[in-house]
Motif scaffolding. Structure first.
Motif: not given
Length: 123
Positions: A35-51
Motif C-alpha cells: 500500500m502506498a500514498w502518492h501526492r500530486q501538486a498543481p503542475g507537478e508530477q505524481r510522486e510516491l510519498v510512502a509505502s
C-alpha cells in the motif's frame, strides 16, 4: 470491483498535523498488497510519498522522512498516513494505491487508486 476510499484531508496551518485513511475493498486485495500514498501538486508530477509492504516494511520519500508515518491495520483493511510538522510544500492531492510489487516507486507500477483527498497547508 476494487475500491479505495480515502478520508482525512483538509486545511491546516504550517506545523500542524493531519491523518489520512484509506480503506480497501475487497479485503483480499489489501492483505497481499503493498500500500502506498502518492501526492500530486498543481503542475507537478505524481510522486510516491510512502509505502508499506504486506509485512509492514516501510519506505519514505526523503522530503517526508521523520515527519510522516505510514501504517496499516490488516483487520480493518485500512492504511494510514500520519503527517506531522506539515509544511506549505506538502500541499497536494494525496492518493492511496495498491501494488503487487514491494519496491514499486512509479505510479505506473500501482494497480488501483483512490479518488484523492486534498491537503492544504497554509503558511
Amino acid at each position: 470491483q476494487v475500491q479505495l476510499a480515502e478520508s482525512g484531508g483538509g486545511l491546516v496551518q504550517a506545523g500542524g498535523s493531519l491523518r489520512l485513511s484509506c480503506t480497501v475493498s475487497p479485503g483480499s486485495i489489501f492483505t497481499v498488497s503493498t500500500m502506498a500514498w502518492h501526492r500530486q501538486a498543481p503542475g507537478e508530477q505524481r510522486e510516491l510519498v510512502a509505502s508499506i509492504s504486506s509485512g509492514g516494511r516501510t519506505n519514505y520519500a526523503d522530503s517526508v522522512k521523520g515527519r510522516f508515518t505510514i501504517s496499516r491495520d490488516n483487520a480493518l483493511k485500512t492504511v494510514f498516513l500520519q503527517m506531522d510538522s506539515l509544511k506549505p510544500e506538502d500541499t497536494a492531492v494525496y492518493f492511496c494505491a495498491t501494488s503487487g510489487n514491494w519496491g514499486a516507486t512509479m505510479p505506473s507500477q500501482y494497480d488501483y487508486w483512490g479518488q484523492g483527498t486534498q491537503v492544504t497547508v497554509s503558511s
